[in-house]
Scaffold this motif. Structure first.
Motif, PDB file in Angstrom:
ATOM      1  N   SER A 161      -6.426   0.241   7.096  1.00 44.59           N
ATOM      2  CA  SER A 161      -7.508   1.127   6.642  1.00 44.59           C
ATOM      3  C   SER A 161      -7.042   2.547   6.327  1.00 44.59           C
ATOM      4  CB  SER A 161      -8.628   1.163   7.677  1.00 44.59           C
ATOM      5  OG  SER A 161      -9.294  -0.078   7.760  1.00 44.59           O
ATOM      6  N   PRO A 162      -6.278   3.206   7.205  1.00 43.68           N
ATOM      7  CA  PRO A 162      -5.866   4.587   6.903  1.00 43.68           C
ATOM      8  C   PRO A 162      -5.044   4.705   5.624  1.00 43.68           C
ATOM      9  CG  PRO A 162      -5.522   4.110   9.222  1.00 43.68           C
ATOM     10  CD  PRO A 162      -5.831   2.809   8.565  1.00 43.68           C
ATOM     11  N   ILE A 163      -4.070   3.818   5.453  1.00 46.02           N
ATOM     12  CA  ILE A 163      -3.190   3.895   4.285  1.00 46.02           C
ATOM     13  C   ILE A 163      -3.961   3.560   3.018  1.00 46.02           C
ATOM     14  CG2 ILE A 163      -1.115   2.937   3.214  1.00 46.02           C
ATOM     15  CD1 ILE A 163      -0.088   2.388   6.058  1.00 46.02           C
ATOM     16  N   LEU A 164      -4.817   2.561   3.102  1.00 42.68           N
ATOM     17  CA  LEU A 164      -5.575   2.146   1.917  1.00 42.68           C
ATOM     18  C   LEU A 164      -6.570   3.224   1.492  1.00 42.68           C
ATOM     19  CD1 LEU A 164      -6.217   0.047  -0.193  1.00 42.68           C
ATOM     20  CD2 LEU A 164      -7.696  -1.119   1.458  1.00 42.68           C
TER      21      LEU A 164
ATOM     22  N   LEU B 280       0.805  -1.210   0.000  1.00 42.30           N
ATOM     23  CA  LEU B 280       0.000   0.000   0.000  1.00 42.30           C
ATOM     24  C   LEU B 280       0.840   1.262   0.000  1.00 42.30           C
ATOM     25  CD1 LEU B 280      -2.871  -1.019   2.452  1.00 42.30           C
ATOM     26  CD2 LEU B 280      -2.750  -1.269  -0.028  1.00 42.30           C
ATOM     27  N   ARG B 281       2.025   1.227   0.613  1.00 39.34           N
ATOM     28  CA  ARG B 281       2.884   2.413   0.625  1.00 39.34           C
ATOM     29  C   ARG B 281       3.483   2.697  -0.750  1.00 39.34           C
ATOM     30  NH1 ARG B 281       3.357   4.370   5.644  1.00 39.34           N
ATOM     31  NH2 ARG B 281       3.085   2.969   7.422  1.00 39.34           N
ATOM     32  N   ARG B 282       3.338   1.778  -1.678  1.00 44.52           N
ATOM     33  CA  ARG B 282       3.794   2.018  -3.045  1.00 44.52           C
ATOM     34  C   ARG B 282       2.734   2.722  -3.873  1.00 44.52           C
ATOM     35  NH1 ARG B 282       5.036  -3.911  -4.876  1.00 44.52           N
ATOM     36  NH2 ARG B 282       5.393  -2.850  -6.869  1.00 44.52           N
ATOM     37  N   LEU B 283       1.535   2.860  -3.330  1.00 49.83           N
ATOM     38  CA  LEU B 283       0.443   3.494  -4.063  1.00 49.83           C
ATOM     39  C   LEU B 283       0.498   5.008  -3.874  1.00 49.83           C
ATOM     40  CD1 LEU B 283      -2.405   1.018  -3.045  1.00 49.83           C
ATOM     41  CD2 LEU B 283      -0.939   0.938  -5.081  1.00 49.83           C
ATOM     42  N   PRO B 284       0.139   5.767  -4.887  1.00 46.41           N
ATOM     43  CA  PRO B 284       0.222   7.237  -4.789  1.00 46.41           C
ATOM     44  C   PRO B 284      -0.801   7.812  -3.821  1.00 46.41           C
ATOM     45  CG  PRO B 284      -0.851   6.588  -6.841  1.00 46.41           C
ATOM     46  CD  PRO B 284      -0.335   5.324  -6.218  1.00 46.41           C
TER      47      PRO B 284
ATOM     48  N   LEU C 276     -14.193  -1.759   5.156  1.00 45.00           N
ATOM     49  CA  LEU C 276     -13.029  -1.364   5.932  1.00 45.00           C
ATOM     50  C   LEU C 276     -13.491  -0.888   7.307  1.00 45.00           C
ATOM     51  CD1 LEU C 276     -10.743   0.532   3.392  1.00 45.00           C
ATOM     52  CD2 LEU C 276     -10.996  -1.924   3.792  1.00 45.00           C
ATOM     53  N   THR C 277     -12.604  -0.978   8.284  1.00 43.74           N
ATOM     54  CA  THR C 277     -13.008  -0.674   9.647  1.00 43.74           C
ATOM     55  C   THR C 277     -12.040   0.285  10.326  1.00 43.74           C
ATOM     56  OG1 THR C 277     -11.728  -2.430  10.721  1.00 43.74           O
ATOM     57  CG2 THR C 277     -13.893  -3.029   9.851  1.00 43.74           C
ATOM     58  N   ILE C 278     -12.566   0.960  11.346  1.00 44.25           N
ATOM     59  CA  ILE C 278     -11.709   1.692  12.280  1.00 44.25           C
ATOM     60  C   ILE C 278     -11.063   0.670  13.200  1.00 44.25           C
ATOM     61  CG2 ILE C 278     -11.640   3.416  14.112  1.00 44.25           C
ATOM     62  CD1 ILE C 278     -14.150   4.658  12.952  1.00 44.25           C
ATOM     63  N   GLY C 279      -9.756   0.643  13.235  1.00 42.72           N
ATOM     64  CA  GLY C 279      -9.045  -0.314  14.068  1.00 42.72           C
ATOM     65  C   GLY C 279      -8.074  -1.178  13.294  1.00 42.72           C
ATOM     66  N   ALA C 280      -8.328  -1.372  12.006  1.00 45.52           N
ATOM     67  CA  ALA C 280      -7.408  -2.135  11.173  1.00 45.52           C
ATOM     68  C   ALA C 280      -6.266  -1.220  10.727  1.00 45.52           C
ATOM     69  CB  ALA C 280      -8.130  -2.694   9.956  1.00 45.52           C
ATOM     70  N   PRO C 281      -4.998  -1.619  10.917  1.00 44.15           N
ATOM     71  CA  PRO C 281      -3.884  -0.735  10.547  1.00 44.15           C
ATOM     72  C   PRO C 281      -3.780  -0.452   9.060  1.00 44.15           C
ATOM     73  CG  PRO C 281      -3.095  -2.917  11.164  1.00 44.15           C
ATOM     74  CD  PRO C 281      -4.546  -2.872  11.535  1.00 44.15           C
TER      75      PRO C 281
ATOM     76  N   PHE D  46     -16.695   7.152   7.457  1.00 42.90           N
ATOM     77  CA  PHE D  46     -15.720   7.195   6.372  1.00 42.90           C
ATOM     78  C   PHE D  46     -15.147   5.822   6.014  1.00 42.90           C
ATOM     79  CE2 PHE D  46     -11.312   8.273   4.853  1.00 42.90           C
ATOM     80  CZ  PHE D  46     -11.700   8.819   3.657  1.00 42.90           C
ATOM     81  N   PHE D  47     -14.508   5.141   6.947  1.00 45.67           N
ATOM     82  CA  PHE D  47     -13.889   3.856   6.617  1.00 45.67           C
ATOM     83  C   PHE D  47     -14.903   2.826   6.103  1.00 45.67           C
ATOM     84  CE2 PHE D  47      -9.896   4.389   9.516  1.00 45.67           C
ATOM     85  CZ  PHE D  47      -9.358   5.245   8.566  1.00 45.67           C
ATOM     86  N   PRO D  48     -16.060   2.662   6.765  1.00 46.63           N
ATOM     87  CA  PRO D  48     -17.032   1.683   6.241  1.00 46.63           C
ATOM     88  C   PRO D  48     -17.604   2.020   4.870  1.00 46.63           C
ATOM     89  CG  PRO D  48     -17.465   2.161   8.553  1.00 46.63           C
ATOM     90  CD  PRO D  48     -16.468   3.176   8.086  1.00 46.63           C
ATOM     91  N   SER D  49     -17.418   3.252   4.403  1.00 50.27           N
ATOM     92  CA  SER D  49     -17.924   3.596   3.069  1.00 50.27           C
ATOM     93  C   SER D  49     -17.086   2.967   1.958  1.00 50.27           C
ATOM     94  CB  SER D  49     -17.967   5.119   2.896  1.00 50.27           C
ATOM     95  OG  SER D  49     -16.663   5.673   2.843  1.00 50.27           O
TER      96      SER D  49
END
Length: 311
Positions: free
Chosen positions: A150-153, A62-66, A143-148, A101-104
């Protein structure tokens, strides 16, 4: 390619990884934490095995994605202070918030996005890799709040959205930033913000990688005549960032109680952490505390072992 690399890295076999992906949704602990407004936020915390794979995915894929420059959360060097400072010199600010936001972002959205990335960038993802990844990062199809991961993705999946909004902002001479689910627009002319909400609604309604829904209760237009807050910080009339008068009064009261020996020790770690935050956000206020109570007294407050560099 991704599954093969994960097998080599983790030492797990193909069958074990597939079983984890198949049962991933059942491997979460769910609990609620209080929010400032009195409501609660539901956290879905993945098991150790799922979390470790999500972190591996975040690091190696995921860190390779823009990620667009407008995204100010979950990127290296980002902070709420830096996000607020980008808007501090303006006179007018518009905040727009997305609900849930994340569950959307659904599992199907993840697969659609990764398939598009593979077509455009050829990062080595097979169809099986995409299916595996979408199940590992989601719970019951979201996606959920709590999964590491989710923010990056979500930052990566919002790149096209941020690009569209940033192009509009440039044409209107606006400053645009997004801090997770909070969108901020600022300008020195109020009329420049007139069409922003309609454009954000239009782009959100047709966005292919998320079911984005604007929260009308958190859509706020502010000017320098009133207290303007960006990511929880106050934009002052002289173009600076502050924690705000109310928080300053509360901090002074807590420091005074601690020095007088009237402070509950279990609250001390929270106070020390907030004082370190103040030193970064508003060092002038930190210096005023030292001047008022003395450097030695403040050293006792913040703790010599971890915070002596603040003095």
């Amino acid at each position: 390619m991704l599954i093969e690399a994960l097998i080599k890295q983790s030492g797990m076999n193909d069958v074990s990884l597939e079983w984890l992906a198949l049962t991933a949704s059942k491997r979460y602990k769910t609990y609620d934490i209080p929010k400032r407004n009195g409501a609660t936020r539901t956290i879905h915390h993945p098991s150790k095995s799922i979390k470790s794979i999500q972190r591996w995915v975040s690091k190696f894929l995921l860190r390779r994605l823009p990620v667009h420059v407008a995204a100010q959360a979950y990127v290296r060097g980002a902070s709420i202070r830096k996000n607020a400072e980008l808007h501090a010199g303006s006179k007018f600010t518009l905040r727009i918030d997305f609900s849930d936001f994340f569950p959307s972002f659904s599992r199907e959205h993840v697969e659609l996005f990764l398939a598009a990335v593979e077509r455009d960038r050829s990062i080595g993802l097979t169809n099986r890799d995409i299916s595996f990844l979408s199940r590992i990062v989601s719970r019951h199809g979201q996606l959920t709040i709590g999964a590491p991961s989710s923010p990056i993705l979500t930052n990566a999946m919002m790149h096209f959205f941020d690009s569209q909004i940033a192009e509009f902002a440039d044409r209107k001479n606006l400053i645009y930033t997004r801090y997770a689910d909070d969108l901020f627009f600022s300008s020195n002319k109020p009329d420049n913000l007139t069409d922003v909400l309609a454009i954000v609604q239009q782009v959100s309604a047709t966005y292919p990688y998320a079911n984005l829904r604007i929260n009308p209760d958190k859509t706020v237009f502010l000017s320098r005549r009133y207290s303007r807050r960006v990511t929880g910080l106050v934009l002052t009339t002289d173009g600076k960032v502050s924690i705000g008068r109310a928080r300053k009064r509360a901090v002074k009261a807590q420091v005074h109680k601690l020095i007088q020996g009237e402070f509950d020790n279990f609250e001390l770690p929270t106070l020390r952490g907030y004082l370190a935050f103040i030193q970064d956000v508003e060092p002038e206020f930190w210096e005023s505390l030292k001047s008022k109570y003395g450097a030695d007294a403040m050293l006792t407050v913040v703790g010599k072992q971890h915070f002596s560099n603040l003095l």
